[in-house]
Each structure stands twice: as C-alpha cells, then as structure tokens.
Scaffold this motif. Sequence first.
Motif, PDB file in Angstrom:
ATOM      1  N   MET A  45      49.849  45.203  42.646  1.00 50.23           N
ATOM      2  CA  MET A  45      49.376  43.845  42.907  1.00 50.23           C
ATOM      3  C   MET A  45      47.855  43.917  43.045  1.00 50.23           C
ATOM      4  N   LEU A  46      47.174  43.065  42.307  1.00 52.93           N
ATOM      5  CA  LEU A  46      45.716  42.984  42.343  1.00 52.93           C
ATOM      6  C   LEU A  46      45.310  41.582  42.765  1.00 52.93           C
ATOM      7  N   TYR A  47      44.190  41.485  43.474  1.00 50.75           N
ATOM      8  CA  TYR A  47      43.730  40.163  43.900  1.00 50.75           C
ATOM      9  C   TYR A  47      42.212  40.155  44.000  1.00 50.75           C
ATOM     10  N   ARG A  48      41.639  38.948  43.937  1.00 44.47           N
ATOM     11  CA  ARG A  48      40.198  38.753  44.064  1.00 44.47           C
ATOM     12  C   ARG A  48      39.856  38.552  45.546  1.00 44.47           C
ATOM     13  N   PRO A  49      39.298  39.545  46.217  1.00 46.03           N
ATOM     14  CA  PRO A  49      38.996  39.402  47.646  1.00 46.03           C
ATOM     15  C   PRO A  49      37.906  38.378  47.945  1.00 46.03           C
ATOM     16  N   ASP A  50      37.099  38.026  46.948  1.00 53.21           N
ATOM     17  CA  ASP A  50      36.082  37.000  47.147  1.00 53.21           C
ATOM     18  C   ASP A  50      36.656  35.597  47.028  1.00 53.21           C
ATOM     19  N   ALA A  91      38.746  41.780  30.780  1.00 57.24           N
ATOM     20  CA  ALA A  91      38.157  41.760  32.119  1.00 57.24           C
ATOM     21  C   ALA A  91      39.199  41.271  33.112  1.00 57.24           C
ATOM     22  N   LEU A  92      39.373  41.999  34.209  1.00 51.45           N
ATOM     23  CA  LEU A  92      40.281  41.554  35.260  1.00 51.45           C
ATOM     24  C   LEU A  92      39.594  40.584  36.219  1.00 51.45           C
ATOM     25  N   ARG A  93      38.305  40.732  36.372  1.00 57.62           N
ATOM     26  CA  ARG A  93      37.535  39.834  37.238  1.00 57.62           C
ATOM     27  C   ARG A  93      36.940  38.750  36.342  1.00 57.62           C
ATOM     28  N   ARG A  94      37.650  37.656  36.259  1.00 56.23           N
ATOM     29  CA  ARG A  94      37.309  36.581  35.333  1.00 56.23           C
ATOM     30  C   ARG A  94      36.568  35.455  36.035  1.00 56.23           C
ATOM     31  N   ALA A  95      35.833  34.666  35.245  1.00 60.73           N
ATOM     32  CA  ALA A  95      35.149  33.485  35.784  1.00 60.73           C
ATOM     33  C   ALA A  95      36.169  32.417  36.185  1.00 60.73           C
ATOM     34  N   ASP A  96      37.252  32.309  35.405  1.00 65.18           N
ATOM     35  CA  ASP A  96      38.298  31.336  35.748  1.00 65.18           C
ATOM     36  C   ASP A  96      39.253  31.991  36.761  1.00 65.18           C
TER      37      ASP A  96
END
Length: 164
Positions: A45-50, A91-96
């Motif tokens: 499981m991956l998530y955007r901490p920001d 890219a996993l860290r996307r703008a959307d």
Amino acid sequence: MVLTRAGLRFAGRLWPCTIGRGGVSADKREGDGATPVGCHHIVGMLYRPDRMARPADWAEPILPGDLWSDDAADAAYNQMVRAPYAPSHEALRRADPLYDLVLLTDWNWPVAQPGRGSAIFLHRWRRPGFPTEGCIAFRPDHLRRIAQAIAPGTRVIVPEGLAS
C-alpha cells in the motif's frame, strides 16, 4: 474481494468500481488496457503523505522521485524505481490525485515476465465509468475505507467468467 459485473464485492457490500478499457482478459498483455483474470493478492500500500494521513500501519509513503518501471526490456520491469530513470516508467507521485492511495497487487510480480503487463493497482477513479489502463479504480472515500479494512495478502479475485 471478488470483482463482479456490478462492482467489487468485499466486506459484505458491493463497491462501485471501474476496470481496464480493454475489459477483463485471461491473456493479459502489456498495453492492452485489460484487467487480468486471476486470484491476485494485495502486496503493498502506497500513499501521498503530503495529501493524506497514513491509511494503515503497513502503508509506505510515495516520495518525490518514486516511479514504476513499465519497460518490458528493463531488468527492473514491474518494480518501483527511483528517478532519474531512463527506461519507460510511470510517475507514482502525480500532480493529479489518481495515485494518492495505491494498493499494489502481485500481478506479474515479483518475477515479471516481459510482455505480460506491468502493475495492476487498486486506486482512485478519475470519474465513475471512466476506464483505467487495467487497474481497478474506486471512488476516493471507498478506496480509503477498503484500504483500512484489508491486510497484506488480501485476495482480489477476477473471475474468468468476466473475460470478454
């Protein structure tokens, strides 16, 4: 979890979802846009901490420079890699917000067979009915609830009877 024509059956309810633009396939290939038939397992499981709090204690943050290799000729095919990275990747860290929360399956992993297709994720949908590139996508609040209710190894069953 069992994929049905009406959604994903899990935890006593039916969760609306979208699948690949290529439908369901028993013969998944790179770039076909299909969701593969099979019994897959959640392996990460991956998530955007920001953008969100950690959804589960086993979730890992998506950091700047985190990528996913989709180059079938590369040794790191169907693996997370770091920028800079020359072979084809996503890219996993996307703008959307599409990948703000991602559940990784074991499709063609950990030993990837070139051409069978890279990662199948469970992630947020763009909008209801909008197909994915083969992943299974959900309403954002539903995805968060699913993420909180699963554990590593949870099965995701895509029945052969759904194949086009």
